[in-house]
Design an enzyme around this catalytic site. Structure first.
Site: not given
Ligand code: NAP
Length: 281
Positions: A18, A20, A69, A90
């Site tokens: 991280s 951060s 989270k 967060n």
């Molecule tokens: P999460 O809670 O695990 O949610 C992931 C979502 O992706 C779920 O809705 C899941 O679907 C869907 N998913 C996973 N695999 C898939 C696939 N093969 N096809 C279609 N949908 C799929 O994760 P999150 O914390 O929200 O993070 C999501 C993304 O955002 C990650 O890549 C993370 O690194 C990024 N992120 C970036 C920041 C930043 O500051 N830039 C902050 C937070 C997160 P289902 O609901 O159908 O299970």
């Protein structure tokens, strides 16, 4: 024993990569704030150990990342509206002896759109995924008066849960939110045609190769956002660039969500231009 400084933390796992701690410690030093920020690796199995840090007299505040989270909510006293609606925290803030949960992920994302001169108000959004980050952005975009949101997700994964989330947000903000099946090509093409902004909030493009949007669906009037920042260009963003769209990855979201947490803890503005130059360019 008395501490010589206030303490801020990042809790989650894995967190060794991280940025951060560097960003927050640099900002504390620049603004002469007597505080240190440290990343502590904590998994769901030992989430209760967070209590020893957040209940300490010298606790200033904390960030919380995956996979904590949602579960961290049970350790807190009160939730801000964004955390109540999204079910995600967060940022932890101590106020008058009480511990408050916020999420700055949604506002951090929306602030990051300034970097490409985009305002979310009155925009039609297509959100790919419905996990923690997606729900935080949907909540904030609804509060910030987006025109409509279409959520594309897998219908066989937690559909009931997302329907409950949608009714909470629509009751509070009166926004129009639709749910579609992410595996249906016709629904996705139709949703892309109707939207202004596409946001990928799934790991597809990072841990899973490929893109959820066929390149042929992209036209240059679309704004394409990927929350992923490693790699900095996912297949979705490469396709967006080739199609002449405005696009942005998740790097500035990371910076702006951190800046909003910093403000909540210190009531001071992070020196954003210096932080951007040092850690994000
Ligand atoms: P999460 O809670 O695990 O949610 C992931 C979502 O992706 C779920 O809705 C899941 O679907 C869907 N998913 C996973 N695999 C898939 C696939 N093969 N096809 C279609 N949908 C799929 O994760 P999150 O914390 O929200 O993070 C999501 C993304 O955002 C990650 O890549 C993370 O690194 C990024 N992120 C970036 C920041 C930043 O500051 N830039 C902050 C937070 C997160 P289902 O609901 O159908 O299970």
């Amino acid at each position: 024993m008395k501490s010589l400084y206030k303490k801020a933390y990042l809790f989650g796992s894995p967190i060794s990569h991280s940025i951060s701690p560097a960003m927050h410690n640099y900002s504390f030093d620049k603004l002469n704030i007597n505080a240190r920020y440290e990343a502590i690796d904590i998994s769901l199995d030992n989430i209760a150990s967070i209590n020893q840090y957040i209940r300490d007299d010298y606790f200033l505040g904390a960030n919380v990342t995956m996979p904590l989270k949602t579960e961290v909510i049970k350790l807190l006293d009160k939730l801000d509206i964004t955390s109540q609606l999204s079910g995600s925290v967060n940022t932890i803030v101590k106020k008058d002896g009480l511990l408050y949960g916020y999420t700055t992920d949604g506002a951090g994302f929306i602030n990051s759109l300034r970097e490409i001169d985009i305002d979310i108000a009155n925009k039609h959004i297509l959100m790919l995924g419905a996990g923690g980050a997606a729900r935080a952005i949907i909540t904030q975009a609804s509060l910030d008066k987006a025109a409509s949101i279409t959520i594309a997700k897998r219908i066989n994964h937690g559909f009931k849960e997302i329907e409950t989330f949608i009714s909470k947000v629509t009751d509070e903000t009166l926004i129009d939110i639709n749910l579609i099946d992410i595996t249906s090509d016709t629904s996705i093409k139709d949703a892309v045609d109707k939207c202004d902004i596409i946001i990928n909030a799934t790991p597809v493009g990072m841990t899973i190769q490929g893109s959820l949007i066929d390149k042929s669906y992209l036209t240059k009037d679309k704004v394409v956002c990927d929350l992923i920042y490693e790699p900095d260009m996912t297949k979705l963003l490469t396709d967006a660039k080739k199609s002449g769209c405005k696009y942005i990855n998740g790097r500035y979201m990371l910076m702006y969500q951190g800046a909003l947490s910093f403000k909540l803890w210190t009531d001071m503005d992070m020196p954003i231009e210096e932080v951007k130059k040092k850690y994000f360019s």
